[in-house]
Design a protein around this motif. Structure first.
Motif, mmCIF file in Angstrom:
data_model
loop_
_atom_site.group_PDB
_atom_site.id
_atom_site.type_symbol
_atom_site.label_atom_id
_atom_site.label_comp_id
_atom_site.label_asym_id
_atom_site.label_seq_id
_atom_site.Cartn_x
_atom_site.Cartn_y
_atom_site.Cartn_z
ATOM 1 N N ASP A 1 -7.010 -38.667 -31.278
ATOM 2 C CA ASP A 1 -7.844 -39.824 -31.603
ATOM 3 C C ASP A 1 -7.522 -40.991 -30.674
ATOM 4 O O ASP A 1 -7.914 -42.121 -30.905
ATOM 5 C CB ASP A 1 -7.692 -40.225 -33.071
ATOM 6 C CG ASP A 1 -6.309 -40.721 -33.421
ATOM 7 O OD1 ASP A 1 -5.342 -40.336 -32.750
ATOM 8 O OD2 ASP A 1 -6.198 -41.503 -34.382
ATOM 9 N N THR B 1 -8.680 -36.599 -36.322
ATOM 10 C CA THR B 1 -9.414 -35.466 -35.744
ATOM 11 C C THR B 1 -9.247 -34.202 -36.579
ATOM 12 O O THR B 1 -10.018 -33.258 -36.423
ATOM 13 C CB THR B 1 -8.993 -35.175 -34.289
ATOM 14 O OG1 THR B 1 -7.657 -34.678 -34.260
ATOM 15 C CG2 THR B 1 -9.120 -36.405 -33.406
ATOM 16 N N LEU C 1 -6.736 -31.971 -30.010
ATOM 17 C CA LEU C 1 -7.684 -33.047 -30.311
ATOM 18 C C LEU C 1 -6.893 -34.304 -30.606
ATOM 19 O O LEU C 1 -6.021 -34.302 -31.468
ATOM 20 C CB LEU C 1 -8.527 -32.700 -31.540
ATOM 21 C CG LEU C 1 -9.399 -31.465 -31.458
ATOM 22 C CD1 LEU C 1 -10.082 -31.234 -32.805
ATOM 23 C CD2 LEU C 1 -10.424 -31.606 -30.363
ATOM 24 N N PRO D 1 -13.162 -40.805 -31.638
ATOM 25 C CA PRO D 1 -12.519 -39.511 -31.380
ATOM 26 C C PRO D 1 -13.534 -38.370 -31.389
ATOM 27 O O PRO D 1 -14.661 -38.526 -31.879
ATOM 28 C CB PRO D 1 -11.544 -39.356 -32.554
ATOM 29 C CG PRO D 1 -11.405 -40.689 -33.157
ATOM 30 C CD PRO D 1 -12.670 -41.435 -32.856
ATOM 31 N N ALA E 1 -4.884 -30.397 -34.084
ATOM 32 C CA ALA E 1 -5.604 -31.632 -34.371
ATOM 33 C C ALA E 1 -4.651 -32.738 -34.820
ATOM 34 O O ALA E 1 -3.841 -32.535 -35.723
ATOM 35 C CB ALA E 1 -6.663 -31.379 -35.434
#
Length: 151
Positions: A93, A42, A91, A135, A38
């Motif tokens: 943003d 996120t 993940l 996000p 991440a």
């Protein structure tokens, strides 16, 4: 470190995380269903999703990424991916076709496991509820998990 060399440095910290006062720790299982990497804001949604999935009986590891360039692939990232059932998920943003895809590719090549990416939707961002492009949130992460695992 930045001041001592000529490398390009890129780290990501969203203004939405400035209010956070707690250290974010990685969550690592020896055998995970999925390993999440991440980036920036996120990380908070990833940790919420991990907690919900854990309560539902799923082991999901989460690594909190801040230093994106130069990106150092740690041994624990590769071990977690190799021992995972479904690989990884980056993940971001930002849009998925950016640094997230580059990181996912590097992790995939080193681990031999598929690493997916989700980020902003492929549309222009705006600053109004009808056009905002945010996000991935907790629900989207969980939905991705269930789509990936067919659970």
């Amino acid at each position: 470190t930045f001041e001592k060399d000529n490398d390009v440095y890129y780290f990501s910290e969203h203004r939405g995380s400035f209010a956070n006062k707690k250290e974010l720790h990685d969550i690592i299982y020896k055998k995970s269903s999925l390993v999440i990497f991440a980036i920036s804001i996120t990380r908070f949604e990833a940790l919420k999703a991990q907690k919900i999935l854990k309560a539902q009986g799923h082991k999901v590891s989460v690594f909190n990424l801040v230093w994106l360039k130069p990106f150092s692939i740690k041994k624990k990232y590769i071990e977690a991916l190799k021992n995972s059932k479904y690989g990884g998920l980056v993940l971001d943003d930002d849009y998925a076709d950016g640094i997230g895809k580059s990181i996912a590719n590097d992790l995939n090549l080193r681990s031999g496991k598929k690493v997916n990416v989700i980020g902003l939707k492929n549309k222009s961002a705006g600053f109004h509820p009808k056009v905002d492009n945010l996000p991935p949130n907790t629900k989207e992460i969980i939905n991705f998990f269930y789509k990936l695992t067919n659970a």
